[in-house]
Scaffold this motif. Structure first.
Motif, PDB file in Angstrom:
ATOM      1  N   THR A   1       6.135   2.081  12.341  1.00 50.12           N
ATOM      2  CA  THR A   1       4.923   1.305  12.581  1.00 50.12           C
ATOM      3  C   THR A   1       3.788   1.890  11.744  1.00 50.12           C
ATOM      4  OG1 THR A   1       4.375   2.714  14.468  1.00 50.12           O
ATOM      5  CG2 THR A   1       5.622   0.692  14.916  1.00 50.12           C
ATOM      6  N   HIS A   2       2.873   1.018  11.346  1.00 55.11           N
ATOM      7  CA  HIS A   2       1.794   1.451  10.473  1.00 55.11           C
ATOM      8  C   HIS A   2       0.459   0.936  11.010  1.00 55.11           C
ATOM      9  CE1 HIS A   2       4.862   2.578   7.492  1.00 55.11           C
ATOM     10  NE2 HIS A   2       5.432   1.417   7.772  1.00 55.11           N
ATOM     11  N   SER A   3      -0.565   1.738  10.865  1.00 58.58           N
ATOM     12  CA  SER A   3      -1.903   1.324  11.286  1.00 58.58           C
ATOM     13  C   SER A   3      -2.521   0.341  10.296  1.00 58.58           C
ATOM     14  CB  SER A   3      -2.813   2.546  11.442  1.00 58.58           C
ATOM     15  OG  SER A   3      -2.887   3.264  10.203  1.00 58.58           O
ATOM     16  N   ASN A   4      -2.038   0.380   9.067  1.00 61.30           N
ATOM     17  CA  ASN A   4      -2.545  -0.523   8.032  1.00 61.30           C
ATOM     18  C   ASN A   4      -1.898  -1.897   8.193  1.00 61.30           C
ATOM     19  OD1 ASN A   4      -3.273  -1.886   5.707  1.00 61.30           O
ATOM     20  ND2 ASN A   4      -3.048  -0.099   4.385  1.00 61.30           N
ATOM     21  N   PRO A   5      -2.666  -2.963   8.501  1.00 62.32           N
ATOM     22  CA  PRO A   5      -2.092  -4.293   8.702  1.00 62.32           C
ATOM     23  C   PRO A   5      -1.415  -4.856   7.453  1.00 62.32           C
ATOM     24  CG  PRO A   5      -4.490  -4.410   8.576  1.00 62.32           C
ATOM     25  CD  PRO A   5      -4.130  -2.968   8.669  1.00 62.32           C
ATOM     26  N   ASP A   6      -1.770  -4.329   6.287  1.00 59.38           N
ATOM     27  CA  ASP A   6      -1.161  -4.806   5.045  1.00 59.38           C
ATOM     28  C   ASP A   6       0.337  -4.516   4.998  1.00 59.38           C
ATOM     29  OD1 ASP A   6      -3.596  -5.710   4.265  1.00 59.38           O
ATOM     30  OD2 ASP A   6      -3.935  -4.217   2.693  1.00 59.38           O
ATOM     31  N   CYS A   7       0.769  -3.473   5.718  1.00 64.44           N
ATOM     32  CA  CYS A   7       2.189  -3.112   5.717  1.00 64.44           C
ATOM     33  C   CYS A   7       3.023  -4.219   6.357  1.00 64.44           C
ATOM     34  CB  CYS A   7       2.405  -1.788   6.447  1.00 64.44           C
ATOM     35  SG  CYS A   7       1.536  -0.380   5.692  1.00 64.44           S
ATOM     36  N   ASN A   8       2.483  -4.848   7.387  1.00 65.18           N
ATOM     37  CA  ASN A   8       3.187  -5.955   8.032  1.00 65.18           C
ATOM     38  C   ASN A   8       3.022  -7.257   7.264  1.00 65.18           C
ATOM     39  OD1 ASN A   8       4.102  -4.376  10.232  1.00 65.18           O
ATOM     40  ND2 ASN A   8       2.129  -4.602  11.267  1.00 65.18           N
ATOM     41  N   ALA A   9       1.943  -7.358   6.510  1.00 67.04           N
ATOM     42  CA  ALA A   9       1.687  -8.587   5.743  1.00 67.04           C
ATOM     43  C   ALA A   9       2.572  -8.665   4.500  1.00 67.04           C
ATOM     44  CB  ALA A   9       0.217  -8.648   5.334  1.00 67.04           C
ATOM     45  N   TRP A  10       3.054  -7.518   4.003  1.00 66.72           N
ATOM     46  CA  TRP A  10       3.872  -7.518   2.792  1.00 66.72           C
ATOM     47  C   TRP A  10       5.160  -8.288   2.988  1.00 66.72           C
ATOM     48  CZ3 TRP A  10       3.969  -6.777  -2.266  1.00 66.72           C
ATOM     49  CH2 TRP A  10       5.223  -6.723  -2.889  1.00 66.72           C
ATOM     50  N   ASN A  11       5.541  -9.065   1.948  1.00 63.46           N
ATOM     51  CA  ASN A  11       6.787  -9.821   1.973  1.00 63.46           C
ATOM     52  C   ASN A  11       7.343  -9.877   0.557  1.00 63.46           C
ATOM     53  OD1 ASN A  11       8.742 -12.057   2.021  1.00 63.46           O
ATOM     54  ND2 ASN A  11       7.906 -12.490   4.054  1.00 63.46           N
ATOM     55  N   ASN A  12       8.637  -9.623   0.394  1.00 66.69           N
ATOM     56  CA  ASN A  12       9.248  -9.630  -0.934  1.00 66.69           C
ATOM     57  C   ASN A  12       9.353 -11.026  -1.543  1.00 66.69           C
ATOM     58  OD1 ASN A  12       9.700  -6.838  -1.303  1.00 66.69           O
ATOM     59  ND2 ASN A  12      11.551  -6.913  -0.048  1.00 66.69           N
ATOM     60  N   ASP A  13       9.074 -12.054  -0.761  1.00 64.14           N
ATOM     61  CA  ASP A  13       9.077 -13.425  -1.283  1.00 64.14           C
ATOM     62  C   ASP A  13       8.043 -13.517  -2.404  1.00 64.14           C
ATOM     63  OD1 ASP A  13       8.676 -16.127  -1.814  1.00 64.14           O
ATOM     64  OD2 ASP A  13       8.915 -16.731   0.270  1.00 64.14           O
ATOM     65  N   PRO A  14       8.448 -13.938  -3.613  1.00 65.87           N
ATOM     66  CA  PRO A  14       7.511 -14.002  -4.749  1.00 65.87           C
ATOM     67  C   PRO A  14       6.273 -14.836  -4.481  1.00 65.87           C
ATOM     68  CG  PRO A  14       9.765 -14.320  -5.496  1.00 65.87           C
ATOM     69  CD  PRO A  14       9.806 -14.355  -4.000  1.00 65.87           C
TER      70      PRO A  14
ATOM     71  N   SER B   1       0.836  -1.205   0.000  1.00 60.90           N
ATOM     72  CA  SER B   1       0.000   0.000   0.000  1.00 60.90           C
ATOM     73  C   SER B   1       0.869   1.252   0.000  1.00 60.90           C
ATOM     74  CB  SER B   1      -0.909  -0.002   1.226  1.00 60.90           C
ATOM     75  OG  SER B   1      -1.576   1.236   1.356  1.00 60.90           O
ATOM     76  N   ASN B   2       0.376   2.293  -0.642  1.00 60.83           N
ATOM     77  CA  ASN B   2       1.103   3.557  -0.724  1.00 60.83           C
ATOM     78  C   ASN B   2       1.372   4.147   0.662  1.00 60.83           C
ATOM     79  OD1 ASN B   2       2.067   5.893  -2.410  1.00 60.83           O
ATOM     80  ND2 ASN B   2       0.454   6.944  -1.255  1.00 60.83           N
ATOM     81  N   GLU B   3       0.449   3.967   1.607  1.00 61.06           N
ATOM     82  CA  GLU B   3       0.610   4.567   2.933  1.00 61.06           C
ATOM     83  C   GLU B   3       1.668   3.863   3.783  1.00 61.06           C
ATOM     84  OE1 GLU B   3      -2.720   2.995   5.907  1.00 61.06           O
ATOM     85  OE2 GLU B   3      -3.601   3.764   4.058  1.00 61.06           O
ATOM     86  N   CYS B   4       2.196   2.721   3.313  1.00 56.11           N
ATOM     87  CA  CYS B   4       3.257   2.040   4.050  1.00 56.11           C
ATOM     88  C   CYS B   4       4.583   2.810   3.945  1.00 56.11           C
ATOM     89  CB  CYS B   4       3.447   0.616   3.524  1.00 56.11           C
ATOM     90  SG  CYS B   4       2.016  -0.450   3.781  1.00 56.11           S
TER      91      CYS B   4
END
Length: 267
Positions: free
Chosen positions: A195-208, A175-178
């Protein structure tokens, strides 16, 4: 008029019978060619629709052309139920797809999508094990692999100007807000210990194999696709409903004609 209505019903159902055969063949072909679960789930509905059209069309054809009143009555009953169901589905489709839209970002060519913007009914369609199957299908279909290959040579400015699809925007990038730093379409660097309020920021992983397939934005991208497709289907359904109502009206004339001939047979 009565004889003409019988002929019209017969012709329309003969055409529908011919159309149902390639639909059944397509369903069987899908079952043989399917390589992933995404493709495999399509086969049964396609075959079911083809068989349904074939049976109903044959009933209408025989009932109209051979003056079999009871068979034509069954045909009209099925047609009436189909019209009611199609009308109900069309209204339902417009209602559940009324909410939700991508958020335009300043200086970006693409939009971002939030799961909470969509109707509760749609949100429940991408929960738990259902989403596990959908995300495995997206991975098997190499959604983000193709995305990475397509934009691999983009600079950060060029990438931000791209018009990405809802699934590409939601599943293949954070997400852009990350506030992550762009290194490549599917390669982003986290900003220290932010730290981010958006849980997607923690869910992101560079693993393809992970990326943002488990992100809320990915689910939202899928719902945006579903919403767009359902709206198209709903519009087609309106046209199909008008056609069905016309055919049903002609069929009622043929049915009345059959009953009159049975009550007043010609000698």
């Amino acid at each position: 008029m009565g004889k003409c209505s019988n002929n019209l019903v017969g012709i329309l159902n003969f055409v529908t019978t011919l159309l149902s055969i390639p639909i059944i063949i397509a369903g069987i072909w899908l079952s043989k060619q399917a390589g992933t679960e995404c493709e495999r789930w399509l086969e049964k509905p396609v075959i079911a629709v083809g068989v349904f059209l074939l049976v109903v069309s044959i009933a209408g054809l025989i009932g109209a052309c051979y003056r079999v009143t009871w068979l034509l009555w069954v045909y009209l009953l099925v047609m009436f139920l189909l019209i009611v169901l199609l009308f109900a589905f069309t209204v339902f489709a417009f209602v559940v797809t009324n909410k939700g839209a991508g958020e335009a970002l300043s200086g970006k060519g693409y939009r971002e999508y939030r799961l909470g913007d969509y109707s509760n009914w749609l949100q429940k369609r991408v929960d738990g094990s259902t989403w596990d199957r959908i995300s495995s299908c997206l991975q098997a279909g190499k959604l983000c692999s193709r995305f990475g290959d397509q934009y691999v040579h983009d600079t950060v400015d060029k990438f931000y100007s791209e018009e990405l699809s809802p699934l590409q925007s939601g599943c293949c990038k954070p997400s852009n807000e990350c506030g992550f730093t762009y290194k490549g379409p599917t390669n982003w660097v986290r900003a220290g210990n932010a730290t981010h309020s958006n849980p997607d920021c923690n869910a992101w992983n560079n693993d393809p194999n992970m990326l943002c397939y488990n992100c809320q934005s990915c689910k939202a991208g899928m719902l945006e696709n579903i919403k767009t497709d359902w709206k198209k289907v709903a519009i087609v359904n309106v046209v199909f409903l008008i056609f069905l109502i016309i055919v049903y009206s002609i069929g009622c004339c043929a049915f009345r004609n059959n009953r009159m001939e049975n009550h007043y047979p010609k000698y």
